[in-house]
Design an enzyme around this catalytic site. Structure first.
Site, PDB file in Angstrom:
ATOM      1  CG  ASP A  85      -0.303  -0.067   2.523  1.00  0.00           C
ATOM      2  OD1 ASP A  85       0.909   0.183   2.589  1.00  0.00           O
ATOM      3  OD2 ASP A  85      -0.982  -0.346   3.521  1.00  0.00           O
ATOM      4  CG  ASP A 123      -5.569  -5.445   2.489  1.00  0.00           C
ATOM      5  OD1 ASP A 123      -5.186  -5.041   3.609  1.00  0.00           O
ATOM      6  OD2 ASP A 123      -6.171  -4.697   1.685  1.00  0.00           O
TER       7      ASP A 123
END
Length: 374
Positions: free
Chosen positions: A89, A264
């Protein structure tokens, strides 16, 4: 990265992501390795659960140990000894989570390091540079995660800033001649019109995949499902769709029903450490005294290392004594459960029997199946 859509069942999609480091069957769940480790697990143990791709955290790895240390090993894969693909990320959500400790400007975000209090600056360009050094197989653009609740005006301003940052992320990624994949992130809060503008802007820039951000940040579950039903079908069919930070097992099921390919969440690992264990028949709270003398396994349908070797009574005992092994065994089980759930969803889509699978899933966990507005 190559994405292949193999077949569909309703809106649900069965596909495959192919990287130089291996392939990922979708729909897929990515365990979270915030600091370059899935908490308590060796890479071999994570692999044994069925996981094919991990998530790493750009923000935390940048602050500690720093990209220089990781780059000296080669990249993040070498540093943590994970052989498969890694998605990182961009750090946007972590900055959002700092609250009053950060200031958002056009050029980027200024904030106080949660480690030592020093002032730090993070921008789209810096995020791309960090992820390049990490060797991420999937790089995420730097964006602002719109908080909940937010007014229409606040959501619009935030979404437009994220679009400008998306272009800057793309420009830096291209300057690097990065051979890996870059995903855009759709923002717009709970407002359909802003989700449309965000997706249109991102597709005009062009990305290898599209994530849906700004959900699971406190909004009612009905709003999350509503936005998913609205925006997911509009994402280009030949690109993977990633729902960030989600979620509970039923959220994965509902995401898949609405066309999501990737998920996720820290839930299976965090809940494992707190004694909340996911099973085919719902959640087991292993700290409950009723398990003190229970000689059965957690889940008779699970073939993970924990279920093949240990009883509920033993796991209760380890937790009661604060033994590290307890948290590790719980984590192995929860991650295995999540991967088994995803495998079941994939097989059901292949067979054209997804809704039958979903019906059984909800019957077993004792919850009502949400309506799907198609």
């Amino acid at each position: 990265m190559e994405y292949k859509l193999i077949n569909t069942d309703g809106r649900a999609r069965r596909g495959r992501l192919t990287f130089d480091r291996g392939s990922v069957e979708t729909p897929a769940f990515m365990p979270v390795g915030t600091y370059g480790t899935v908490k308590g697990m060796t890479p071999e143990e994570v692999d044994a659960t069925g996981a094919e791709i991990l998530l790493g955290n750009t923000f935390h790895l940048w602050l500690r140990p720093g990209q220089k240390v990781i780059k000296a090993h080669g990249d993040l894969h070498d540093f943590m000894n994970w052989k498969g693909p890694i998605l990182t990320d961009s750090g946007g959500f972590q900055v959002f989570s700092l609250g009053k400790m950060r200031k958002i400007k056009e050029e980027g975000v200024y904030f106080r390091s949660p480690i030592n209090g020093s002032e730090v600056f993070l921008s789209p360009e810096i995020s791309m540079d960090i992820q390049y050094d990490l060797g991420s197989d999937i790089v995420m653009i730097f964006d602002e995660c719109t908080p909940y609740p937010a007014t229409e005006e606040e959501t619009d301003v935030s979404m437009q800033l994220s679009l400008r940052w998306a272009q800057r992320s793309r420009d830096r990624f291209d300057e690097q001649q990065n051979p890996n994949a870059l995903f855009g992130i759709i923002q717009g809060g709970c407002f359909e019109q802003f989700r449309d503008i965000s997706l249109d802007g991102l597709t005009n820039i062009g990305f290898d995949g599209y994530a849906i951000g700004g959900l699971a940040v406190g909004e009612p579950k009905e709003d999350m499902y509503r936005i998913l039903e609205y925006i997911a079908p509009k994402i280009p069919e030949d690109k993977p769709r990633y729902l960030m930070g989600v979620g509970k097992p039923e959220d994965l099921v509902e995401g898949v029903r609405r066309g999501i390919d990737m998920f996720d969440c820290v839930m299976p690992t965090r809940n494992a450490r707190n004694g909340h264990l996911f099973t085919t028949d719902g959640v087991i709270k292993i700290r409950n005294a009723k398990h003190r003398e229970d000689a059965t396994t957690l889940d008779s349908e699970c073939d993970c290392y924990t279920c093949k070797n240990y009883t509920r009574a033993y796991l209760y005992h380890l937790d009661k004594c604060g033994e590290i092994l307890g948290a590790r065994l719980n984590t192995i089980h929860n991650l295995s459960y999540y991967q088994r759930l995803m495998k079941g969803l994939r097989e059901a889509i292949e067979q054209g029997k997804l809704e039958d699978f979903v019906d059984t899933f909800y019957q077993r966990i004792g919850k009502e199946k949400p309506m799907l507005d198609v």
